[in-house]
Scaffold this motif. Structure first.
Motif, PDB file in Angstrom:
ATOM      1  N   ASP A 176      14.076   2.956  22.259  1.00 45.83           N
ATOM      2  CA  ASP A 176      12.870   3.725  22.476  1.00 45.83           C
ATOM      3  C   ASP A 176      12.075   3.388  23.324  1.00 45.83           C
ATOM      4  OD1 ASP A 176      15.032   6.069  21.540  1.00 45.83           O
ATOM      5  OD2 ASP A 176      15.055   5.969  20.021  1.00 45.83           O
ATOM      6  N   SER A 177      10.901   2.743  22.389  1.00 45.50           N
ATOM      7  CA  SER A 177       9.636   1.422  22.773  1.00 45.50           C
ATOM      8  C   SER A 177       9.977   1.219  24.187  1.00 45.50           C
ATOM      9  CB  SER A 177       8.832   0.152  22.117  1.00 45.50           C
ATOM     10  OG  SER A 177       8.977   1.965  20.747  1.00 45.50           O
ATOM     11  N   LEU A 178      11.256   0.075  24.408  1.00 47.11           N
ATOM     12  CA  LEU A 178      11.122  -0.479  25.137  1.00 47.11           C
ATOM     13  C   LEU A 178      11.189   0.317  26.629  1.00 47.11           C
ATOM     14  CD1 LEU A 178      11.809  -3.304  26.173  1.00 47.11           C
ATOM     15  CD2 LEU A 178      13.928  -3.735  26.069  1.00 47.11           C
ATOM     16  N   CYS A 179      11.961   0.971  26.626  1.00 46.82           N
ATOM     17  CA  CYS A 179      12.570   2.238  27.992  1.00 46.82           C
ATOM     18  C   CYS A 179      11.373   2.965  28.115  1.00 46.82           C
ATOM     19  CB  CYS A 179      13.979   3.782  27.207  1.00 46.82           C
ATOM     20  SG  CYS A 179      14.211   4.874  28.440  1.00 46.82           S
ATOM     21  N   GLU A 180      11.073   3.267  26.914  1.00 48.18           N
ATOM     22  CA  GLU A 180       9.356   4.077  27.713  1.00 48.18           C
ATOM     23  C   GLU A 180       8.362   2.881  28.190  1.00 48.18           C
ATOM     24  OE1 GLU A 180       8.378   7.448  26.885  1.00 48.18           O
ATOM     25  OE2 GLU A 180      10.599   7.100  26.734  1.00 48.18           O
ATOM     26  N   ILE A 181       8.745   1.917  28.430  1.00 48.15           N
ATOM     27  CA  ILE A 181       7.237   0.478  28.737  1.00 48.15           C
ATOM     28  C   ILE A 181       7.780   0.684  29.764  1.00 48.15           C
ATOM     29  CG2 ILE A 181       6.941  -1.473  28.586  1.00 48.15           C
ATOM     30  CD1 ILE A 181       6.935  -1.421  25.696  1.00 48.15           C
ATOM     31  N   GLU A 182       9.190   0.358  30.002  1.00 48.05           N
ATOM     32  CA  GLU A 182       9.972  -0.384  31.601  1.00 48.05           C
ATOM     33  C   GLU A 182      10.102   1.320  32.318  1.00 48.05           C
ATOM     34  OE1 GLU A 182      14.411  -2.036  32.281  1.00 48.05           O
ATOM     35  OE2 GLU A 182      13.425  -3.143  30.233  1.00 48.05           O
ATOM     36  N   ALA A 183       9.774   2.984  32.289  1.00 49.49           N
ATOM     37  CA  ALA A 183       9.589   3.614  32.889  1.00 49.49           C
ATOM     38  C   ALA A 183       8.068   4.119  33.318  1.00 49.49           C
ATOM     39  CB  ALA A 183      10.399   4.840  31.792  1.00 49.49           C
ATOM     40  N   GLY A 184       6.975   3.169  32.816  1.00 47.11           N
ATOM     41  CA  GLY A 184       5.874   3.355  32.815  1.00 47.11           C
ATOM     42  C   GLY A 184       5.313   3.947  32.164  1.00 47.11           C
ATOM     43  N   ARG A 185       5.390   4.867  31.070  1.00 45.40           N
ATOM     44  CA  ARG A 185       5.084   5.375  30.224  1.00 45.40           C
ATOM     45  C   ARG A 185       4.343   5.233  28.951  1.00 45.40           C
ATOM     46  NH1 ARG A 185      10.565   8.600  31.777  1.00 45.40           N
ATOM     47  NH2 ARG A 185      11.152   7.425  29.798  1.00 45.40           N
ATOM     48  N   ALA A 186       4.883   3.958  28.873  1.00 52.93           N
ATOM     49  CA  ALA A 186       4.090   3.474  27.379  1.00 52.93           C
ATOM     50  C   ALA A 186       3.765   1.844  28.377  1.00 52.93           C
ATOM     51  CB  ALA A 186       4.757   3.053  26.121  1.00 52.93           C
ATOM     52  N   LEU A 187       2.452   1.310  26.430  1.00 50.51           N
ATOM     53  CA  LEU A 187       2.068   0.169  27.859  1.00 50.51           C
ATOM     54  C   LEU A 187       2.206  -1.183  26.423  1.00 50.51           C
ATOM     55  CD1 LEU A 187      -1.105   0.830  29.048  1.00 50.51           C
ATOM     56  CD2 LEU A 187       1.061   0.418  30.171  1.00 50.51           C
ATOM     57  N   PRO A 188       2.550  -2.048  26.439  1.00 51.76           N
ATOM     58  CA  PRO A 188       3.538  -2.816  25.350  1.00 51.76           C
ATOM     59  C   PRO A 188       1.395  -2.855  24.982  1.00 51.76           C
ATOM     60  CG  PRO A 188       3.754  -3.786  27.408  1.00 51.76           C
ATOM     61  CD  PRO A 188       2.814  -2.787  27.839  1.00 51.76           C
ATOM     62  N   ASP A 189       2.106  -3.679  23.525  1.00 53.02           N
ATOM     63  CA  ASP A 189       1.024  -3.983  23.200  1.00 53.02           C
ATOM     64  C   ASP A 189       0.656  -5.974  23.396  1.00 53.02           C
ATOM     65  OD1 ASP A 189       2.694  -4.827  21.213  1.00 53.02           O
ATOM     66  OD2 ASP A 189       1.841  -3.788  19.394  1.00 53.02           O
ATOM     67  N   ALA A 190       0.081  -6.216  23.001  1.00 52.87           N
ATOM     68  CA  ALA A 190      -0.414  -7.898  23.178  1.00 52.87           C
ATOM     69  C   ALA A 190       0.528  -8.524  22.116  1.00 52.87           C
ATOM     70  CB  ALA A 190      -2.038  -8.315  22.430  1.00 52.87           C
ATOM     71  N   ALA A 191       1.271  -8.144  20.629  1.00 50.39           N
ATOM     72  CA  ALA A 191       1.823  -8.939  20.312  1.00 50.39           C
ATOM     73  C   ALA A 191       2.906  -8.759  20.884  1.00 50.39           C
ATOM     74  CB  ALA A 191       2.364  -8.172  18.998  1.00 50.39           C
ATOM     75  N   LEU A 192       3.872  -7.761  21.957  1.00 47.95           N
ATOM     76  CA  LEU A 192       4.578  -7.024  22.041  1.00 47.95           C
ATOM     77  C   LEU A 192       4.946  -8.188  24.017  1.00 47.95           C
ATOM     78  CD1 LEU A 192       8.484  -6.320  22.772  1.00 47.95           C
ATOM     79  CD2 LEU A 192       6.914  -4.762  24.301  1.00 47.95           C
ATOM     80  N   LEU A 193       4.056  -8.483  24.381  1.00 48.22           N
ATOM     81  CA  LEU A 193       4.136  -9.301  25.482  1.00 48.22           C
ATOM     82  C   LEU A 193       3.496 -10.479  25.079  1.00 48.22           C
ATOM     83  CD1 LEU A 193       0.907  -8.118  27.287  1.00 48.22           C
ATOM     84  CD2 LEU A 193       4.030  -7.555  28.361  1.00 48.22           C
ATOM     85  N   ALA A 194       3.433 -11.087  24.043  1.00 47.28           N
ATOM     86  CA  ALA A 194       3.229 -12.893  23.056  1.00 47.28           C
ATOM     87  C   ALA A 194       4.311 -13.108  22.901  1.00 47.28           C
ATOM     88  CB  ALA A 194       2.420 -13.270  22.353  1.00 47.28           C
ATOM     89  N   TYR A 195       5.624 -11.973  22.616  1.00 50.34           N
ATOM     90  CA  TYR A 195       6.860 -12.550  21.970  1.00 50.34           C
ATOM     91  C   TYR A 195       7.557 -12.248  23.360  1.00 50.34           C
ATOM     92  CZ  TYR A 195      11.679 -11.308  19.063  1.00 50.34           C
ATOM     93  OH  TYR A 195      12.830 -11.611  18.763  1.00 50.34           O
ATOM     94  N   LEU A 196       7.393 -11.469  24.506  1.00 54.80           N
ATOM     95  CA  LEU A 196       8.120 -11.876  25.294  1.00 54.80           C
ATOM     96  C   LEU A 196       8.180 -13.186  26.195  1.00 54.80           C
ATOM     97  CD1 LEU A 196       8.101  -7.828  26.479  1.00 54.80           C
ATOM     98  CD2 LEU A 196       9.976  -8.638  26.028  1.00 54.80           C
ATOM     99  N   GLN A 197       7.372 -13.314  26.650  1.00 53.73           N
ATOM    100  CA  GLN A 197       6.180 -14.958  26.960  1.00 53.73           C
ATOM    101  C   GLN A 197       7.949 -15.871  26.174  1.00 53.73           C
ATOM    102  OE1 GLN A 197       2.393 -15.207  27.244  1.00 53.73           O
ATOM    103  NE2 GLN A 197       2.635 -14.595  28.914  1.00 53.73           N
ATOM    104  N   VAL A 198       7.541 -15.904  24.763  1.00 54.80           N
ATOM    105  CA  VAL A 198       8.157 -16.672  24.163  1.00 54.80           C
ATOM    106  C   VAL A 198       9.890 -16.331  24.219  1.00 54.80           C
ATOM    107  CG1 VAL A 198       9.379 -17.964  21.623  1.00 54.80           C
ATOM    108  CG2 VAL A 198       6.489 -16.919  22.223  1.00 54.80           C
TER     109      VAL A 198
END
Length: 92
Positions: free
Chosen positions: A51-73
């Motif tokens: 649900d969080s992933l969907c909300e972020i991709e839809a532009g209704r939520a922002l990822p936190d720094a930890a998620l952005l770092a995890y996605l880079q890995v």
């Protein structure tokens, strides 16, 4: 070579391509699209909240720094992430 700055507040529109974008929403989309997985499969594979992933991709939520770092890995070394997650589920 330094990493590009990620700007979580920059919008993305239907014409934008996640390949060259540096906003957080586009970065999340780029990593997931690059995996070839659906939102649900990506979330399940990498143990993220679908649900969080969907909300972020839809532009209704922002990822936190930890998620952005995890996605880079995940983007750079998906096999290492999968190996680590597999090790976590094995008994000691």
């Amino acid at each position: 070579m330094g990493l590009p700055l990620i700007h979580p507040d920059l919008p993305i529109d239907a014409k934008a391509s996640p390949d060259g974008a540096f906003c957080a929403r586009a970065m999340v989309q780029r990593v997931r699209w690059g995996s070839g997985l659906t939102q649900e499969a990506f979330a399940r594979t990498f143990r993220l909240d679908a649900d969080s992933l969907c909300e972020i991709e839809a532009g209704r939520a922002l990822p936190d720094a930890a998620l952005l770092a995890y996605l880079q890995v995940i983007e750079w070394r998906p096999e290492a992430v999968l190996d680590a997650l597999d090790q976590e589920s094995r008994p000691i």
